[in-house]
Design an enzyme around this catalytic site. Structure first.
Site, PDB file in Angstrom:
ATOM      1  N   HIS A  11      57.440 130.701  21.001  1.00 50.15           N
ATOM      2  CA  HIS A  11      58.539 129.783  21.299  1.00 50.15           C
ATOM      3  C   HIS A  11      58.028 128.512  21.990  1.00 50.15           C
ATOM      4  O   HIS A  11      56.908 128.460  22.504  1.00 50.15           O
ATOM      5  CB  HIS A  11      59.584 130.467  22.184  1.00 50.15           C
ATOM      6  CG  HIS A  11      59.044 130.902  23.509  1.00 50.15           C
ATOM      7  ND1 HIS A  11      58.855 130.043  24.575  1.00 50.15           N
ATOM      8  CD2 HIS A  11      58.633 132.116  23.950  1.00 50.15           C
ATOM      9  CE1 HIS A  11      58.372 130.695  25.599  1.00 50.15           C
ATOM     10  NE2 HIS A  11      58.212 131.960  25.261  1.00 50.15           N
ATOM     11  N   GLU A  86      59.905 139.907  24.595  1.00 55.53           N
ATOM     12  CA  GLU A  86      59.018 139.791  25.752  1.00 55.53           C
ATOM     13  C   GLU A  86      58.897 141.156  26.426  1.00 55.53           C
ATOM     14  O   GLU A  86      59.879 141.898  26.503  1.00 55.53           O
ATOM     15  CB  GLU A  86      59.606 138.785  26.736  1.00 55.53           C
ATOM     16  CG  GLU A  86      58.744 138.457  27.933  1.00 55.53           C
ATOM     17  CD  GLU A  86      57.733 137.379  27.637  1.00 55.53           C
ATOM     18  OE1 GLU A  86      56.638 137.738  27.170  1.00 55.53           O
ATOM     19  OE2 GLU A  86      58.030 136.194  27.869  1.00 55.53           O
TER      20      GLU A  86
END
Length: 214
Positions: A11, A86
């Site tokens: 990202h 994550e």
């Protein structure tokens, strides 16, 4: 026929004015610069002139927003895969260093006893395994073309180290996984091989604050 290549995209920069470890917390989307970085990654993929058959994303806001320009460029609907998320971390929501940082609080030291596992969060082995399984399942889900998977720094780095045959324990300061970078793999026989790494947002990356990653 399995996918020709799998591109793991990190990202872009996150809006994080207080410099906290954001982990899996809600409400951490891309900054204005992060959106530009995500657009640079999408442009890089378009410039390769390779067919993209499927797009996957971690469920977190910053990865979904980073997947958006890729989805627009290739006319794809992103598939959310929880395995790309994550890792868990006991320090999320805190600032790690400096005055008032979590590392200075003796109550947190018990979470720091084994950096090779690591003792403060999801084991490196489990991160690598879930990522590789997600990649294998995505490969089997297409007849031809490439796959793009938008994820996070540590999960992508775990794939890199496992594929390279390196120990999963490492110094986080030495990860080669810049914001909006693209790490590419392909299957050669029974082996998954890393075939490329690009940093398409490097020209604007000097402005970025890469804080908050696990």
């Amino acid at each position: 026929m399995p996918a020709a290549q799998i591109h793991l995209v990190r990202h872009g920069e996150v809006e994080n004015p207080h410099g906290v470890l954001y982990g899996r917390l809600e409400g951490f989307g891309l900054s204005e610069l992060g959106h530009r970085m995500a657009a640079a990654a999408a442009a890089d993929l378009v410039g390769r002139e390779r067919p993209i058959a499927a797009l996957y994303s971690s469920p977190l806001q910053r990865t979904r927003e980073s997947a958006a320009p890729i989805a627009d460029a290739f006319g794809l609907d992103p598939v959310i895969d929880e395995r790309l998320v994550e890792p868990e971390n006991r320090f999320e929501g805190t600032r790690m260093a400096g005055r008032g940082g979590a590392l200075r609080d003796p109550r947190n030291w018990r979470h720091l006893v084994n950096p090779w596992r690591p003792s403060w969060g999801e084991p490196f082995r489990l991160i690598a395994e879930r990522m590789l399984q997600a990649m294998a399942d995505a490969e089997r889900g297409v007849d031809a073309g490439d796959i793009v998977m938008v994820s996070h720094q540590l999960p992508i780095w775990m794939v890199h180290r496992r594929v390279a045959g390196e120990p999963l324990s490492h110094d986080p300061r030495r990860r080669r996984c810049a914001l909006s970078s693209i790490t590419t793999f392909e299957r050669r026989g029974d082996l998954l091989v890393e075939v490329g790494y690009r940093d398409p947002a490097a020209s604007i990356g000097d402005e970025a604050r890469d804080l908050g990653a696990v």
